[in-house]
Design a protein around this motif. Structure first.
Motif, PDB file in Angstrom:
ATOM      1  N   SER A 134       0.607  -1.525   0.054  1.00 54.88           N
ATOM      2  CA  SER A 134       0.121   0.089   0.023  1.00 54.88           C
ATOM      3  C   SER A 134       0.786   1.887   0.146  1.00 54.88           C
ATOM      4  O   SER A 134       2.246   1.380   0.147  1.00 54.88           O
ATOM      5  CB  SER A 134      -1.341   0.062   1.286  1.00 54.88           C
ATOM      6  N   LEU A 135       0.438   2.664  -0.418  1.00 61.60           N
ATOM      7  CA  LEU A 135       0.870   3.842  -0.350  1.00 61.60           C
ATOM      8  C   LEU A 135      -0.068   4.866  -0.121  1.00 61.60           C
ATOM      9  O   LEU A 135      -0.722   5.352  -0.381  1.00 61.60           O
ATOM     10  CB  LEU A 135       1.466   4.394  -1.967  1.00 61.60           C
ATOM     11  N   PHE A 136       0.817   5.995   0.909  1.00 66.05           N
ATOM     12  CA  PHE A 136      -0.244   6.497   0.920  1.00 66.05           C
ATOM     13  C   PHE A 136       0.566   8.038   0.582  1.00 66.05           C
ATOM     14  O   PHE A 136       1.938   7.913   1.271  1.00 66.05           O
ATOM     15  CB  PHE A 136      -0.563   6.915   3.035  1.00 66.05           C
ATOM     16  N   VAL A 137       0.164   9.047   0.461  1.00 61.89           N
ATOM     17  CA  VAL A 137       0.958  10.484   0.160  1.00 61.89           C
ATOM     18  C   VAL A 137      -0.018  11.637   0.092  1.00 61.89           C
ATOM     19  O   VAL A 137      -0.927  11.783  -0.175  1.00 61.89           O
ATOM     20  CB  VAL A 137       1.511  10.083  -1.736  1.00 61.89           C
ATOM     21  N   THR A 138       0.672  12.972   0.569  1.00 62.58           N
ATOM     22  CA  THR A 138      -0.135  14.095   0.269  1.00 62.58           C
ATOM     23  C   THR A 138      -0.690  14.256  -1.262  1.00 62.58           C
ATOM     24  O   THR A 138      -0.091  13.881  -2.051  1.00 62.58           O
ATOM     25  CB  THR A 138       1.328  15.210   0.905  1.00 62.58           C
ATOM     26  N   LYS A 139      -1.580  14.612  -1.179  1.00 63.41           N
ATOM     27  CA  LYS A 139      -2.454  15.025  -2.379  1.00 63.41           C
ATOM     28  C   LYS A 139      -1.531  16.578  -3.234  1.00 63.41           C
ATOM     29  O   LYS A 139      -0.872  16.093  -4.204  1.00 63.41           O
ATOM     30  CB  LYS A 139      -3.459  15.339  -2.401  1.00 63.41           C
ATOM     31  N   ASN A 140      -0.723  17.608  -2.181  1.00 68.08           N
ATOM     32  CA  ASN A 140       0.028  18.224  -2.830  1.00 68.08           C
ATOM     33  C   ASN A 140       1.441  17.169  -3.474  1.00 68.08           C
ATOM     34  O   ASN A 140       2.009  17.576  -4.497  1.00 68.08           O
ATOM     35  CB  ASN A 140       0.496  18.736  -1.896  1.00 68.08           C
ATOM     36  N   LEU A 141       1.724  16.333  -2.629  1.00 65.17           N
ATOM     37  CA  LEU A 141       3.261  15.774  -2.935  1.00 65.17           C
ATOM     38  C   LEU A 141       3.083  14.680  -4.434  1.00 65.17           C
ATOM     39  O   LEU A 141       3.735  14.862  -5.852  1.00 65.17           O
ATOM     40  CB  LEU A 141       4.374  14.588  -2.007  1.00 65.17           C
ATOM     41  N   PHE A 142       2.273  14.673  -4.561  1.00 67.42           N
ATOM     42  CA  PHE A 142       1.377  13.349  -5.547  1.00 67.42           C
ATOM     43  C   PHE A 142       1.116  14.620  -6.651  1.00 67.42           C
ATOM     44  O   PHE A 142       1.920  13.542  -7.829  1.00 67.42           O
ATOM     45  CB  PHE A 142       0.060  12.430  -5.877  1.00 67.42           C
ATOM     46  N   HIS A 143       0.958  15.752  -6.700  1.00 65.97           N
ATOM     47  CA  HIS A 143       0.098  16.217  -8.064  1.00 65.97           C
ATOM     48  C   HIS A 143       1.502  16.863  -8.595  1.00 65.97           C
ATOM     49  O   HIS A 143       1.480  16.762  -9.825  1.00 65.97           O
ATOM     50  CB  HIS A 143      -0.744  17.156  -8.148  1.00 65.97           C
ATOM     51  N   SER A 144       2.320  17.157  -7.572  1.00 67.64           N
ATOM     52  CA  SER A 144       3.926  18.244  -7.715  1.00 67.64           C
ATOM     53  C   SER A 144       4.160  17.167  -8.856  1.00 67.64           C
ATOM     54  O   SER A 144       5.585  17.288  -9.760  1.00 67.64           O
ATOM     55  CB  SER A 144       4.402  18.668  -6.623  1.00 67.64           C
ATOM     56  N   LEU A 145       4.178  15.258  -8.209  1.00 72.27           N
ATOM     57  CA  LEU A 145       5.267  14.322  -8.860  1.00 72.27           C
ATOM     58  C   LEU A 145       4.438  14.198 -10.731  1.00 72.27           C
ATOM     59  O   LEU A 145       4.543  12.860 -11.233  1.00 72.27           O
ATOM     60  CB  LEU A 145       5.613  13.379  -8.542  1.00 72.27           C
ATOM     61  N   SER A 146       3.328  14.577 -10.298  1.00 68.86           N
ATOM     62  CA  SER A 146       2.432  14.495 -11.582  1.00 68.86           C
ATOM     63  C   SER A 146       2.214  12.785 -11.621  1.00 68.86           C
ATOM     64  O   SER A 146       1.226  12.216 -12.781  1.00 68.86           O
ATOM     65  CB  SER A 146       3.204  14.610 -13.327  1.00 68.86           C
ATOM     66  N   GLY A 147       2.205  11.937 -10.678  1.00 71.75           N
ATOM     67  CA  GLY A 147       1.288  10.751  -9.955  1.00 71.75           C
ATOM     68  C   GLY A 147       2.108  10.199 -10.896  1.00 71.75           C
ATOM     69  O   GLY A 147       3.492   9.955 -11.549  1.00 71.75           O
ATOM     70  N   PHE A 148       1.331   8.864 -10.955  1.00 74.21           N
ATOM     71  CA  PHE A 148       1.652   7.421 -11.465  1.00 74.21           C
ATOM     72  C   PHE A 148       2.011   7.936 -12.610  1.00 74.21           C
ATOM     73  O   PHE A 148       1.335   8.265 -14.054  1.00 74.21           O
ATOM     74  CB  PHE A 148       1.363   6.391 -11.267  1.00 74.21           C
ATOM     75  N   ASP A 149       3.598   7.089 -13.339  1.00 76.77           N
ATOM     76  CA  ASP A 149       2.915   7.417 -15.392  1.00 76.77           C
ATOM     77  C   ASP A 149       2.728   6.270 -16.121  1.00 76.77           C
ATOM     78  O   ASP A 149       2.946   4.870 -15.807  1.00 76.77           O
ATOM     79  CB  ASP A 149       5.120   7.322 -15.819  1.00 76.77           C
ATOM     80  N   GLU A 150       1.013   7.006 -16.692  1.00 72.81           N
ATOM     81  CA  GLU A 150       0.603   5.544 -17.151  1.00 72.81           C
ATOM     82  C   GLU A 150       1.547   5.561 -18.339  1.00 72.81           C
ATOM     83  O   GLU A 150       0.421   4.153 -19.045  1.00 72.81           O
ATOM     84  CB  GLU A 150      -0.407   6.719 -18.378  1.00 72.81           C
TER      85      GLU A 150
END
Length: 228
Positions: free
Chosen positions: A140-156
């Motif tokens: 599992s993985l938790f991450v703040t929304k701000n950090l997630f979006h700053s990294l552009s999320g998962f590479d699709e």
């Protein structure tokens, strides 16, 4: 508050039990549970839609795509990505919030399998160490929304290894922690393919990525081995 994001595809056997468990295993910090379906052909969609505490989304198939879709629609300040066959510890949301308050903006739990096998037990033991080589999406993985979006999320582009690729970026740009509480995940792939054949596949994927294999190369190799 936490948004739990569960990507699913044909999980009619796993999803109901997980949702029931989450109702009793969390404390007060869960804002919503988002089930993001990649187009299941079984009863997954009906089971999710009928659950009173679930917000159901249908997206294109692909775990990276599904998790990004969930994150885009999440209302919580914290995102918690959970596989349908993984059970976090009781009061998991409380542990996550405490970790964030200590300054960690991403992390996971240590993990054990639901199958008693010496190799799987050893693998679970190593997940308690805070090192990139010990990480994987099943934890599992938790991450703040701000950090997630700053990294552009998962590479699709990745349909295999998407968790590891993103976690590598979290280690580079975030403050990652491993919460010393046990998450239990299914060993169903190991049971289906055999422990050693499955482990060999994961090692091959890891080293292919280390030596520069593309996302498509990883997908092709994984599909060839999983269907052989």
């Amino acid at each position: 508050m936490i948004s739990i994001i569960i990507p699913v595809y044909n999980e009619e056997k796993q999803l109901p039990a997980l949702l029931k468990y989450l109702e009793t295993a969390s404390s007060t910090y869960i804002r919503e549970i988002l089930v993001v379906d990649g187009g299941s052909t079984d009863e997954t969609s009906r089971l999710a839609i009928e659950h009173p505490k679930v917000t159901y989304y249908l997206s294109e198939k692909g775990r990276a795509v599904q998790m990004n879709y969930g994150a885009k629609n999440a209302k919580g300040e914290l995102l918690y990505f959970l596989h349908a066959d993984s059970y976090p510890p009781e009061n998991f949301d409380d542990f996550i919030v405490k970790a964030v308050r200590k300054g960690y903006n991403c992390g996971c739990f240590q993990m054990r399998f639901d199958k008693d096998h010496w190799w799987l037990n050893l693998m679970g033991h190593f997940t308690k160490f805070n090192h990139l080589s010990c990480r994987g999406g099943d934890q599992s993985l938790f991450v703040t929304k701000n950090l997630f979006h700053s990294l552009s999320g998962f590479d699709e582009n990745y349909t295999v290894y998407e968790d590891n690729e993103f976690i590598k970026r979290l280690y580079e740009h975030g403050s990652f922690t491993v919460i010393r509480k046990w998450l239990t995940t299914s060993a169903r792939l190991y049971e289906r393919m055999g422990v050693w054949k499955t482990q060999k596949l994961f090692i091959e994927i890891y080293w292919k990525r280390r030596f520069g294999a593309s996302a498509e190369d990883l997908r092709s190799h994984y599909c060839k081995r999983i269907n052989s």
